[in-house]
Design a protein around this motif. Structure first.
Motif, PDB file in Angstrom:
ATOM      1  N   LEU B 113       0.847  -1.203   0.000  1.00 44.03           N
ATOM      2  CA  LEU B 113       0.000   0.000   0.000  1.00 44.03           C
ATOM      3  C   LEU B 113       0.879   1.248   0.000  1.00 44.03           C
ATOM      4  CD1 LEU B 113      -3.203   0.410   2.061  1.00 44.03           C
ATOM      5  CD2 LEU B 113      -1.554   2.258   2.064  1.00 44.03           C
ATOM      6  N   THR B 114       0.499   2.216  -0.819  1.00 40.83           N
ATOM      7  CA  THR B 114       1.250   3.476  -0.880  1.00 40.83           C
ATOM      8  C   THR B 114       0.346   4.626  -0.468  1.00 40.83           C
ATOM      9  OG1 THR B 114       2.643   2.643  -2.659  1.00 40.83           O
ATOM     10  CG2 THR B 114       2.536   5.025  -2.402  1.00 40.83           C
ATOM     11  N   THR B 115       0.873   5.469   0.389  1.00 40.88           N
ATOM     12  CA  THR B 115       0.122   6.641   0.825  1.00 40.88           C
ATOM     13  C   THR B 115       0.980   7.890   0.635  1.00 40.88           C
ATOM     14  OG1 THR B 115      -1.087   7.634   2.673  1.00 40.88           O
ATOM     15  CG2 THR B 115       0.800   6.280   3.238  1.00 40.88           C
ATOM     16  N   ASN B 124       1.093   8.627   8.019  1.00 36.24           N
ATOM     17  CA  ASN B 124      -0.048   7.899   7.440  1.00 36.24           C
ATOM     18  C   ASN B 124       0.316   6.444   7.168  1.00 36.24           C
ATOM     19  OD1 ASN B 124      -2.004  10.278   5.425  1.00 36.24           O
ATOM     20  ND2 ASN B 124      -1.630  10.165   7.611  1.00 36.24           N
ATOM     21  N   ASP B 127       0.287   4.657  10.442  1.00 33.39           N
ATOM     22  CA  ASP B 127      -1.113   4.536  10.880  1.00 33.39           C
ATOM     23  C   ASP B 127      -1.814   3.358  10.207  1.00 33.39           C
ATOM     24  OD1 ASP B 127      -2.331   6.067  12.732  1.00 33.39           O
ATOM     25  OD2 ASP B 127      -3.067   7.593  11.354  1.00 33.39           O
ATOM     26  N   LEU B 128      -1.643   3.267   8.900  1.00 37.13           N
ATOM     27  CA  LEU B 128      -2.347   2.226   8.132  1.00 37.13           C
ATOM     28  C   LEU B 128      -1.727   0.853   8.377  1.00 37.13           C
ATOM     29  CD1 LEU B 128      -3.007   4.240   4.849  1.00 37.13           C
ATOM     30  CD2 LEU B 128      -4.591   3.807   6.739  1.00 37.13           C
ATOM     31  N   LEU B 131      -3.118  -0.258  11.617  1.00 41.32           N
ATOM     32  CA  LEU B 131      -4.498  -0.733  11.440  1.00 41.32           C
ATOM     33  C   LEU B 131      -4.507  -2.185  10.940  1.00 41.32           C
ATOM     34  CD1 LEU B 131      -7.620  -0.120  11.163  1.00 41.32           C
ATOM     35  CD2 LEU B 131      -7.121   0.565   8.819  1.00 41.32           C
ATOM     36  N   ALA B 132      -3.701  -2.453   9.921  1.00 41.06           N
ATOM     37  CA  ALA B 132      -3.666  -3.809   9.349  1.00 41.06           C
ATOM     38  C   ALA B 132      -3.170  -4.824  10.381  1.00 41.06           C
ATOM     39  CB  ALA B 132      -2.786  -3.824   8.106  1.00 41.06           C
ATOM     40  N   ARG B 134      -3.361  -4.468  13.753  1.00 42.37           N
ATOM     41  CA  ARG B 134      -4.365  -4.594  14.823  1.00 42.37           C
ATOM     42  C   ARG B 134      -5.534  -5.466  14.376  1.00 42.37           C
ATOM     43  NH1 ARG B 134      -3.603   1.130  15.561  1.00 42.37           N
ATOM     44  NH2 ARG B 134      -5.532   1.455  14.401  1.00 42.37           N
ATOM     45  N   ARG B 135      -5.861  -5.398  13.092  1.00 41.99           N
ATOM     46  CA  ARG B 135      -6.991  -6.195  12.571  1.00 41.99           C
ATOM     47  C   ARG B 135      -6.540  -7.561  12.079  1.00 41.99           C
ATOM     48  NH1 ARG B 135     -11.376  -4.924  14.664  1.00 41.99           N
ATOM     49  NH2 ARG B 135     -12.302  -6.300  13.117  1.00 41.99           N
TER      50      ARG B 135
END
Lengths: 406, 261
Positions: B113-115, B124, B127-128, B131-132, B134-135
């Motif tokens: 993934l690129t942000t 960012n 952060d992402l 999220l991945a 943690r989920r």
């Protein structure tokens, strides 16, 4: 090989889509898009799907009635340059209206997907500056919008919002990733609501770049068909409102999804479609939806020889016993690059209220190497669950599973 | 809440590129790709063998302020001059090309993934990735921040940032894991001691003092990952380090140093 951790995942609550908005080469709004998709009417001219200026002008009065009216007048003084913002703001406005959201608050999140953002505003100036044809002052007038973060902030200024925001730029997979990220954020209660969108405006750079890769078709694409020649680039914007606990009746549920890396090639998929296979199987596991619940796969189906063969191969292997209907709608609206995942997700949502599997538009001649059931004409069907695929340069794939709530 | 742990962190700069630039494997790679590759290679070094079993559980989250602007610039300039568009420059020009190159070279089959969010591009990406993790989408995440100065556009870049700012380029990489990942490794060490509790962003830009601007020397938009790597490498890192931005905004990461078991 270690087992996937997703295998032991129990069913979880979905997230919900409560609003959708779009402007693209077929026209304005999800209903217009759906009607033309059903009819299989192509809006590709000379190989591309451009938004006519009259569409942009026709949304002017509506935008001036929107909460974003401040600054919108200035945008229209330079219509061409600011197509990105006009399209984005209109799609946002339409999605917010349908969802009943008034405005984003600090507990909400904005995810914007794009691959080229405002490049049409500065591409010519940059080359001219480098060749000493224009001054630095003249270049800087446009170039400050080169960083995607600056474009995001300007869009948020127009919207008058301050909330957590992200720009996802994972090529043509970007907006599908953004939808799935929103889903994950909502499931862990990090945000109350997520506004997710994608916008692309075609530029000389993008058109000539794809031309250099020799993947463009100068006529409407014919995905999964024998004589397919390549892709049709197009432009537009599409936004979705997503929330975990909607106050009004949602359009559909997002049961789950996936994002994976294929690790094969920068611009070509693995011939066996390993990335597609992994993305689809992970999405089914994530959503706790069985393969026989999927009535339609809205394929990435770009119309390029390599992509369609790889995607079909993966579908054939995953759904060996009873594959669902498959169609691509890119012959109608083109390939909106980073925004294609959201635009085509809107078509998936429309298929729930339309009770139909749309046709795979094109000339219809079958490819003997593609052994999956392609919907050659519209098929009346009560769709329960729909699977949406996308893939992007750099070798990344995503799939989403939408569930009908009607 | 699924806890997150930093296993390792590293950086790379322009001066490190020497050997890679002559390596045929990197013939088509941009400087950004090479710097990011080096930073990742260093961050992965202690865990390379162990992570081979987990390629599908390893994700790459890349943050970049300007993406592959150098390749875009090369494509546009050549096209303007000759009318010929180079496919290599085009495929390298996407923001996502860097991540595509890295996942291919490193055989990463988890997430890619690129942000890109200007000063907060690195934040960012972290952060992402968090999220991945943690989920439970993945067990391990490489969080990378990279940006380069584009030759020929030095004047353009100096106009885009405050006059006093000393601009630079580079790459940083942080290897993160979650509790399940730590259990798979079943080991103590530095990773177990450093948890990432959260990240916060300031909203209001303010003027920067001379002292803070000097601290930003060698600044590039995604330098947050590099600075986080430096902070992590300190014997006693700050529990809530601040990362200042050229407009006076900042981010803050909350770290917790645990006892070694």
């Amino acid at each position: 090989m270690r087992p996937s951790i997703k295998q032991k995942k129990p069913a979880e609550d979905p997230s919900y889509i409560t609003g959708a908005g779009t402007i693209n080469c077929t026209g304005i709004g999800p209903d217009v898009l759906w009607n033309y998709v059903r009819a299989g009417r192509s809006f590709i001219k000379n190989g591309v799907g451009l938004i006519p200026d009259e569409y942009l002008l026709s949304v002017k009065s509506e935008l001036l009635q929107s909460p974003f009216k401040h600054g919108v007048s200035d945008l229209y003084k330079n219509l061409k340059i600011n197509k990105f913002y006009i399209c984005s703001l209109f799609a946002v406005h339409q999605a917010l209206q349908q969802s009943g959201w008034e405005k984003l608050s600090s507990s909400d999140c904005l995810l914007l997907a794009t691959t080229s953002a405002q490049i049409p505003a500065w591409e010519t100036a940059l080359a001219d500056y480098s060749l000493a044809n224009i001054s630095l002052d003249r270049l800087m007038g446009a170039f400050w919008e080169e960083p995607f973060g600056n474009v995001l902030r300007k869009l948020m200024d127009f919207m008058g919002v301050r909330c957590q925001a992200y720009v996802i730029s994972s090529a043509c997979n970007a907006s599908t990733q953004a939808i799935y990220l929103a889903h994950l954020f909502l499931k862990e209660n990090k945000f109350n609501r997520c506004l997710v969108g994608g916008t692309e405006v075609l530029s000389e750079f993008v058109l000539n770049g794809f031309k250099s890769l020799q993947v463009l078709s100068d006529s409407p694409a014919t995905p999964f068909q024998r004589r397919r020649k390549g892709i049709n680039l197009s432009e537009g914007s599409a936004f979705l409102c997503m929330e975990k606990a909607p106050k009004s009746r949602p359009l559909a549920a997002l049961a789950g999804g996936s994002f994976v890396s294929e690790s094969f090639h920068m611009t070509s998929p693995d011939p066996e479609g390993k990335g597609y296979f992994q993305a689809m199987s992970s999405a089914l596991q994530d959503s706790s939806v069985s393969s026989d619940e999927i009535s339609w796969i809205h394929a990435h189906g770009t119309g390029s020889p390599q992509n369609d063969l790889a995607e079909a191969s993966a579908i054939e292997r995953l759904f060996a016993k009873d594959p669902p209907w498959v169609s691509s709608t890119k012959a109608v609206h083109g390939h909106m690059l980073g925004a294609s995942g959201i635009l085509e997700s809107i078509i998936c949502l429309q298929s729930f209220s339309g009770d139909e599997i749309p046709q795979n538009a094109g000339d219809g001649e079958e490819d003997p190497d593609i052994r999956i059931p392609i919907a050659k004409s519209p098929i009346p069907n009560r769709n329960r669950c729909v699977l949406k695929n996308t893939a992007g340069f750099g070798g990344n794939n995503s799939s989403l599973v939408f569930r009908n709530l009607l | 809440m699924n806890e997150l742990f930093i296993l390792n962190a590293a950086q790379a700069s322009t001066g490190d590129l020497g050997s890679l630039e002559k390596d045929p494997v990197f013939r088509k790679a941009t400087r950004g790709m090479m710097m990011a590759f080096l930073a990742i290679q260093r961050a992965l070094a202690p865990y390379e063998n162990k992570l081979k079993d987990f390629s599908g559980q390893l994700g790459l989250f890349l943050g970049t302020g300007h993406g592959e602007l150098e390749a875009t610039h090369q494509f546009l300039t050549r096209f303007k001059k000759s009318g010929f568009g180079s496919p290599t420059f085009f495929q390298n020009s996407l923001h996502n090309s860097t991540a595509g190159f890295l996942t291919q070279k490193l055989r990463i089959t988890g997430v890619s993934l690129t942000t890109s969010n200007s000063y907060f591009s690195g934040e960012n990406a972290l952060d992402l990735a968090a999220l991945a993790l943690r989920r439970d989408q993945i067990l391990f995440a490489l969080v990378v921040g990279v940006d380069v100065l584009v030759p020929g556009l030095e004047s353009v870049f100096s106009r885009m940032y405050p006059n006093e700012l000393n601009l630079g380029e580079g790459a940083g990489a942080v290897l993160l894991t979650n509790l399940k990942g730590m259990e798979e490794f079943e080991e103590g060490g530095r990773g177990r001691r450093c948890s990432v509790l959260g990240i916060e962003y300031s909203c209001q830009p303010s003027s920067l003092s001379r002292e803070k601007l000097e601290k930003l020397a060698g600044y590039y938009d995604a330098n947050f990952i590099s600075l986080l790597a430096q902070e992590w490498a300190r014997e006693e890192p700050d529990a809530s380090p601040l990362f200042y931005k050229p407009d006076g905004t900042y981010s803050r990461v909350h770290l917790q140093m645990n006892e070694t078991p």
